[in-house]
Scaffold this active site. Sequence first.
Site, PDB file in Angstrom:
ATOM      1  N   HIS A 145       0.829  -1.208   0.000  1.00  0.00           N
ATOM      2  CA  HIS A 145       0.000   0.000   0.000  1.00  0.00           C
ATOM      3  C   HIS A 145       0.855   1.245   0.000  1.00  0.00           C
ATOM      4  CE1 HIS A 145      -3.596  -2.148   0.362  1.00  0.00           C
ATOM      5  NE2 HIS A 145      -3.433  -2.555   1.594  1.00  0.00           N
ATOM      6  N   ASP A 164       6.256 -12.950 -20.804  1.00  0.00           N
ATOM      7  CA  ASP A 164       6.051 -14.399 -20.866  1.00  0.00           C
ATOM      8  C   ASP A 164       6.604 -15.008 -22.156  1.00  0.00           C
ATOM      9  OD1 ASP A 164       4.905 -15.349 -18.463  1.00  0.00           O
ATOM     10  OD2 ASP A 164       3.086 -14.226 -18.931  1.00  0.00           O
ATOM     11  N   CYS A 193       2.965  -5.228 -24.783  1.00  0.00           N
ATOM     12  CA  CYS A 193       2.616  -4.679 -23.458  1.00  0.00           C
ATOM     13  C   CYS A 193       3.510  -5.244 -22.370  1.00  0.00           C
ATOM     14  CB  CYS A 193       1.143  -4.908 -23.143  1.00  0.00           C
ATOM     15  SG  CYS A 193       0.691  -6.646 -23.070  1.00  0.00           S
ATOM     16  N   GLU A 246       1.829 -14.596 -26.122  1.00  0.00           N
ATOM     17  CA  GLU A 246       2.873 -14.756 -25.108  1.00  0.00           C
ATOM     18  C   GLU A 246       3.292 -16.219 -24.935  1.00  0.00           C
ATOM     19  OE1 GLU A 246       1.472 -13.211 -21.343  1.00  0.00           O
ATOM     20  OE2 GLU A 246      -0.546 -13.982 -21.649  1.00  0.00           O
TER      21      GLU A 246
HETATM   22  C1  PEP Z   1       3.603 -10.275 -20.449  1.00  0.00           C
HETATM   23  O1  PEP Z   1       3.640 -11.493 -20.234  1.00  0.00           O
HETATM   24  O2  PEP Z   1       4.456  -9.665 -21.121  1.00  0.00           O
HETATM   25  C2  PEP Z   1       2.529  -9.452 -19.879  1.00  0.00           C
HETATM   26  C3  PEP Z   1       2.381  -8.199 -20.207  1.00  0.00           C
HETATM   27  O3  PEP Z   1       1.714 -10.030 -18.973  1.00  0.00           O
HETATM   28  P1  PEP Z   1       2.093 -10.324 -17.445  1.00  0.00           P
HETATM   29  O4  PEP Z   1       3.384  -9.584 -17.149  1.00  0.00           O
HETATM   30  O5  PEP Z   1       0.958  -9.810 -16.644  1.00  0.00           O
HETATM   31  O6  PEP Z   1       2.231 -11.796 -17.427  1.00  0.00           O
HETATM   32 MG    MG Z   2       1.979 -12.567 -19.421  1.00  0.00          MG
END
Ligand code: PEP
Ligand code: MG
Length: 594
Positions: A197, A463, A510, A439
């Site tokens: 937090h 991932d 992402c 991923e």
């Molecule tokens: C990723 O795997 O790149 C991703 C954005 O998802 P997470 O980090 O939540 O697994």
């Molecule tokens: Mg991921």
Amino acid sequence: MTAKRGESLLWGISASSGIAEGKAYVLNRKKTKFAKRLLPRHLVDAEVARAKDAIERSKADLMRLKGSLAHDEIHEHIYILDAHLMILEDPMLLDSVVEIIQGQCKNAEWAFSTAFENYKRMFDSVNNEYLRERKSDFDYLLGWILSHLSGSMDEVLSDLKEKVIIVSHYLSPADTAQIDREKVIGFVTDIGGKTSHMAILARALKIPAVVGAEKATSEIAPGDTLIIDGMEGLVYINPSRETIKRYRERRARFGNLEKALLRDRDVPAETLDGRRIVLTANIEMVEEANSVLEYGAEGIGLYRTEFLCLKQGKIPTEEEHFQVYKSVLEKLAPRPVTIRTFDFGSDKSPIINHLGLEPNPALGLRSIRYCLKEVDVFKAQLRGILRASPYGKARILFPMISGPAELDRTKAIYEEVKEELRVKGEPFDPHVEIGIMIEVPSAALLTDVLAKEVDFLSIGTNDLIQYCLAIDRLNKAVAYLYEPLHPSILRLLRHVVEAGRRAGVEVGICGEVASDPKYVFVFLGLGLDHLSMVSYMIPWIKRIARMSRYQEARELVEALLQSSRCETNEAILSQWIKERFPDDFQRDVLRAAV
Ligand code: PEP
Ligand code: MG
């Protein structure tokens, strides 16, 4: 007065970005010491009354604090104080304390400590960072109760006389809520993670913070000069003149640059030769949605909704889903909000008990696989998203899809949910776009097949790299193998982008690499349409895109794809950057942001 020691350095976790220099104010929030006493039987009733009184006084403190929260930004964090109140109001707490006092004749301090230890033990087996953080709530409450029992209350952070960096074993949300923002210029704590937090509040208040620095309270003495680097997670104790000079320069440069970059927050991320790339924010907590627009995000490219469960300690109801998504969509409208359905598993396995027990959680019943098994959980989330969709521009992102059969099943459930809502007469936006995370290597290789079925693709490099190179992304021992410029990764990325383009769908990234300045050129050159990242990096990445040429970035990628080794690729990229960005401003943008 003792002479100051020379410079030393502590490493922690960067919780809130920025640089702060100032005097340490070391708070005594370590485990409060107390005497363990066995009571003669005739004193037991009085001890029970003392325990009840301490709970009542602590509750009254929390109520008072709730009513006088120091900053508008943190009003929405009242739930944290409510959670503390709930613990204090839980009859189980009082019952177990009374039972220990009466049954074992222990003094109230000892009884509270034992009761809280029992609570904390329930969290021990939880393989999840956020929930483990909640254990510190009990330490904090115990400290508070013990202060009432001993009559010596902790220092009050609102009474600070000068600007300081707070150093503490941990900071309670109530501590953070009381601070005088003019006086507190940074935080360092021994424990805590990015999702504590305190870290969330520090980000909301834009105060640089390093958490989990382990030995901070034992290594730092009151009055020591500190420099904290909230971007790198570093704490310099009594820094040398050179370090001070370096950081002052860096802070001035960083501050001026950031101001300059923020002035451009509404200009598009477009290269000098006219190639446009969309930059959006990744969020994990609803609260973060407030600040993303300040950084010029064009929407939310990844909302990791599994954190909703971590916060609540349970799977939300459909109504809770609806309310949360509605509020985020309204805040961002008309910009898109990409809501990713639950991606439990691996490091994000909060309340799904079996996940912590799997021998190989990263390869187990996680993410979409879990949702396809627990269809009711999945449908409740989809209904929540769809019902919220008229309040803004929602997009739905399905994680961990590994092949067409999984995608078919996912889409079939999605269609069922739409039909159910139609039958019930619930309004929803029929044009919500759906996308999948790329991923898993099998999905990457089948992009041409999968892309035909969706509106957009979002590459999860965190991932994808983990699965492609067979390295556990959480294992520090193999972290050196985590190489975004690995030839196999570059080939895979190229394949995904091209297959996506042929199918006419948007392709974005992402994963964390999207916010790394040096890779922007590679992603531009590969032809990605969209990058989604931690919001404060958006202005930097935008500026880098605006000083680049798409055509040159394409040539860079061609050169990288010729090479068969990561080291060569790193060298090619460094040289390329050096040659193209000789001026100080450009180099600062590339460096200061890192
Ligand atoms: C990723 O795997 O790149 C991703 C954005 O998802 P997470 O980090 O939540 O697994
Ligand atoms: Mg991921």
